[in-house]
Design a protein around this motif. Structure first.
Motif, PDB file in Angstrom:
ATOM      1  N   ASP A  71      23.764  42.598 -63.070  1.00  0.00           N
ATOM      2  CA  ASP A  71      24.845  43.410 -63.629  1.00  0.00           C
ATOM      3  C   ASP A  71      24.305  44.664 -64.301  1.00  0.00           C
ATOM      4  N   ASN A 115      32.223  35.311 -67.153  1.00  0.00           N
ATOM      5  CA  ASN A 115      31.501  36.417 -66.516  1.00  0.00           C
ATOM      6  C   ASN A 115      31.795  36.512 -65.018  1.00  0.00           C
ATOM      7  N   GLY A 116      32.905  35.952 -64.604  1.00  0.00           N
ATOM      8  CA  GLY A 116      33.270  35.994 -63.190  1.00  0.00           C
ATOM      9  C   GLY A 116      33.032  34.645 -62.542  1.00  0.00           C
ATOM     10  N   ARG A 118      29.055  43.068 -56.946  1.00  0.00           N
ATOM     11  CA  ARG A 118      27.765  42.402 -57.152  1.00  0.00           C
ATOM     12  C   ARG A 118      27.045  42.165 -55.830  1.00  0.00           C
ATOM     13  N   LEU A 131      34.725  42.275 -58.869  1.00  0.00           N
ATOM     14  CA  LEU A 131      33.390  42.228 -59.472  1.00  0.00           C
ATOM     15  C   LEU A 131      32.402  41.561 -58.528  1.00  0.00           C
ATOM     16  N   SER A 132      32.823  40.489 -57.888  1.00  0.00           N
ATOM     17  CA  SER A 132      31.939  39.780 -56.957  1.00  0.00           C
ATOM     18  C   SER A 132      31.565  40.674 -55.775  1.00  0.00           C
ATOM     19  N   ARG A 160      32.493  43.438 -66.071  1.00  0.00           N
ATOM     20  CA  ARG A 160      32.293  42.033 -66.452  1.00  0.00           C
ATOM     21  C   ARG A 160      33.007  41.711 -67.755  1.00  0.00           C
ATOM     22  N   HIS A 170      27.548  46.895 -64.066  1.00  0.00           N
ATOM     23  CA  HIS A 170      28.774  46.098 -63.961  1.00  0.00           C
ATOM     24  C   HIS A 170      29.263  45.555 -65.306  1.00  0.00           C
ATOM     25  N   TRP A 171      28.609  45.936 -66.402  1.00  0.00           N
ATOM     26  CA  TRP A 171      28.935  45.275 -67.670  1.00  0.00           C
ATOM     27  C   TRP A 171      30.357  45.567 -68.140  1.00  0.00           C
TER      28      TRP A 171
END
Length: 585
Positions: A166, A425-426, A383, A379-380, A175, A171-172
């Motif tokens: 992240d 966190n996902g 990532r 988000l995934s 997240r 990505h924070w």
């Protein structure tokens, strides 16, 4: 960029002032000052084990808001102090925002200072203003990055791999948004669960609450009523004694007191005729006479109000018993009982509207779930994109670190694409896999990587992170542990490459790295006035040859060893020039 560092009375350092500016080069140590030319580039620090190299890292640890120990203070001193001056870019908006939020003056310089006293107290400052450890840590993490020989242990903890991914992918914020949505969804879901629990028992609960409310309402308590009744009961129980006492008091005030004051008033009237100066006193005595008459009237009223009334006493006792029964069941006081009744009324109202509330909550849960799943999926996706980019970038970095045919993979644990797999966190669970040799399948780092391989992997990651963030200063503390031969040469090249666009400090035992430094410090212990102190000396060209020869062969360095050292320095300078030209291009 770190421009100056001052250290006083920290462990073996008595007084040290390092200046990283555009002035002339000089040598300095305990109690001395000096300057050197390169603000950018690779600054290496070498020396025997125990010479005090780690003390400098301890100073940086203090400046970053880390925990302290009083035994770090130099023996005989009352306190130690560490201070650093950084130059910052006007485009470093994240740092400027942090300073603005902390209420610290903004500008193109940041001065961090920490003072530690022997009584365990610690004071921190940012640009001269007192600050908390948290504030200093937030500022410091935007100024410099420290990589120690222990950091590679993080690679053995899969729970930290997602944080690294992240960070690389920025990505924070996304997240944290998922985390907020997860908390909101869980809150709504828990509320719905509780409401459903209540719904199953609502009829029984409704009857119970109705019974409790009916009991309280039939009694009809009033706040403070029990205290007034208790006082009345005491008076009724003592009615006979009070009647006797009140009659005795009445006889006294209505005869002896009033008659006596009447005679005194009459005598004072005669005294006034003989001596007018006592007229004021006569008036006061007359007033006392009138007050005595009022007292007689009040005592008579009280006496007449008293009666022996067993029926009223029984009523009071019954009322107090009823109130005490309510207090035993619903609260310690009548006020608490009334509050209980109000709460019960509100709960009854909720039960009456339960079907409507449940429908609204179910809708809210579904809506929150949809938002959460959408955010977790986005988000995934991001990532996975970052993981692909990271694998490719790591392949390049590792190839430059003598891992020519290695494989680095970011593996995602399989999961359902539903809300049941989501956490704060996902829904992604990642782990880094690695294979150092061609033809071998990548496996978890903890199972396949040696100490030297972990050091190079961490260095590769640090290089990737340094390219992503805006931190200009990177500190490496003996990240060369367990490395030698071709790998040492590769690590040296990588650190030198990083110094082309960052200010890099490197504490090292490898001559391959030391030879590539644009500036070379030697750290040594020396005796002065019966005390041991660490000194930091900038080496000139000839002194660098001697130091590299020591690093290559120890005390048994020969002429051939010195030639080898000169060759390393020459190679290092050539590569530094090439790196600088590449950076300018």
């Amino acid at each position: 960029m770190l421009c100056e560092l001052k250290v006083e009375n920290l462990a073996l350092i008595e007084s040290l002032h390092l200046c990283f500016d555009q002035e002339t080069t000089g040598a300095f140590g305990s109690g001395e000052e000096g300057h050197f030319h390169e603000a950018n580039g690779l600054i290496v620090m070498t020396g025997e084990t125990g010479a005090g190299k780690s003390i400098l890292l301890r100073a940086i640890h203090l400046l970053m808001g880390g925990r302290t120990q009083t035994d770090w203070i130099r023996s005989g001193a009352e306190q130690c102090a560490v201070e650093a001056l950084f130059m910052v870019s006007a485009y470093h908006h994240e740092l400027l925002n942090v300073m603005r939020d902390a209420g610290v003056d903004e500008g193109n310089t940041v001065i961090l200072k920490r003072v530690l006293t022997t009584n365990g107290k610690s004071r921190l400052y940012i640009n001269g203003s007192l600050a908390t450890a948290k504030m200093v840590a937030m500022v410091a993490e935007n100024l410099l990055n420290v990589a120690s020989q222990h950091d590679h242990q993080q690679l053995l903890q899969p729970s930290l791999h997602l944080d690294i991914l992240d960070t690389l992918g920025n990505h924070w914020d996304e997240r944290e948004q998922v985390g907020r949505s997860f908390s909101h969804w869980r809150q709504k879901k828990e509320a719905l669960h509780q409401l459903r629990q209540q719904e199953r028992d609502k009829e029984q609960r409704r009857d119970f609450l109705a019974y409790q409310l009916d009991e309280i309402r039939q009694t009809g308590p009033v706040a403070g009523e029990d205290e007034a009744l208790a006082a009345e009961r005491k008076r009724l129980k003592s009615a006979d004694a009070l009647i006797v006492l009140s009659q005795k008091i009445y006889r006294f005030v209505s005869t002896t007191l009033v008659d006596g004051l009447f005679e005194v008033r009459r005598d004072m009237e005669q005294a006034v005729q003989l001596d007018p100066s006592v007229e004021k006193l006569a008036l006061e005595l007359t007033a006392y006479g009138y007050q005595a008459e009022d007292i007689v009237s009040q005592v008579r009223s009280y006496k007449d109000s008293l009666e022996h009334n067993p029926a009223r006493l029984e009523q009071v006792n019954e009322r107090l018993n009823s109130l005490q029964h309510l207090k035993r069941k619903y609260g310690e006081s009548l006020k608490a009982v009334l509050q209980f009744a109000e709460t019960a009324e509100q709960e009854l109202l909720l039960i009456e509207n339960m079907d409507k509330n449940m429908a609204e909550l179910e809708t809210a849960v579904v809506a929150a779930e949809e938002v959460l799943v959408q955010q977790a999926a986005a988000l995934s996706t991001h990532r996975h994109q970052t993981a692909e980019q990271m694998s490719q970038a790591m392949a390049v970095e590792l190839a430059s670190l003598a891992f020519n045919q290695s494989r680095f993979e970011v593996c995602f644990q399989e999961h359902d694409s539903g809300v049941g797999s989501v956490c704060g966190n996902g829904w992604d669970r990642v782990e880094f896999f690695f294979s150092a040799n061609p033809g071998e399948a990548a496996r978890p780092l903890a199972k396949v990587a040696s100490g030297g391989e972990l050091s190079r992997l961490m260095l590769a990651l640090k290089c990737l992170l340094a390219k992503k963030d805006r931190v200009e200063t990177v500190v490496f503390d003996e990240v060369d542990a367990g490395i030698g031969g071709e790998a040492a040469e590769a690590v040296a090249r990588k650190i030198q490459e990083l110094s082309g666009h960052h200010q890099v400090f490197c504490v090292t035992h490898l001559p391959q790295i030391a030879s590539r430094g644009t500036t070379h410090f030697k750290v040594a212990k020396q005796m002065a006035q019966g005390r041991t102190a660490s000194s930091f000396v900038i080496l000139n060209a000839e002194e660098r040859v001697d130091e590299l020869a020591r690093m290559l062969a120890g005390e048994s360095a020969s002429a051939s060893t010195r030639e080898w050292a000169k060759e390393l320095l020459a190679k290092g300078k050539n590569r530094s020039d090439q790196s600088e030209r590449a950076c300018h291009r």
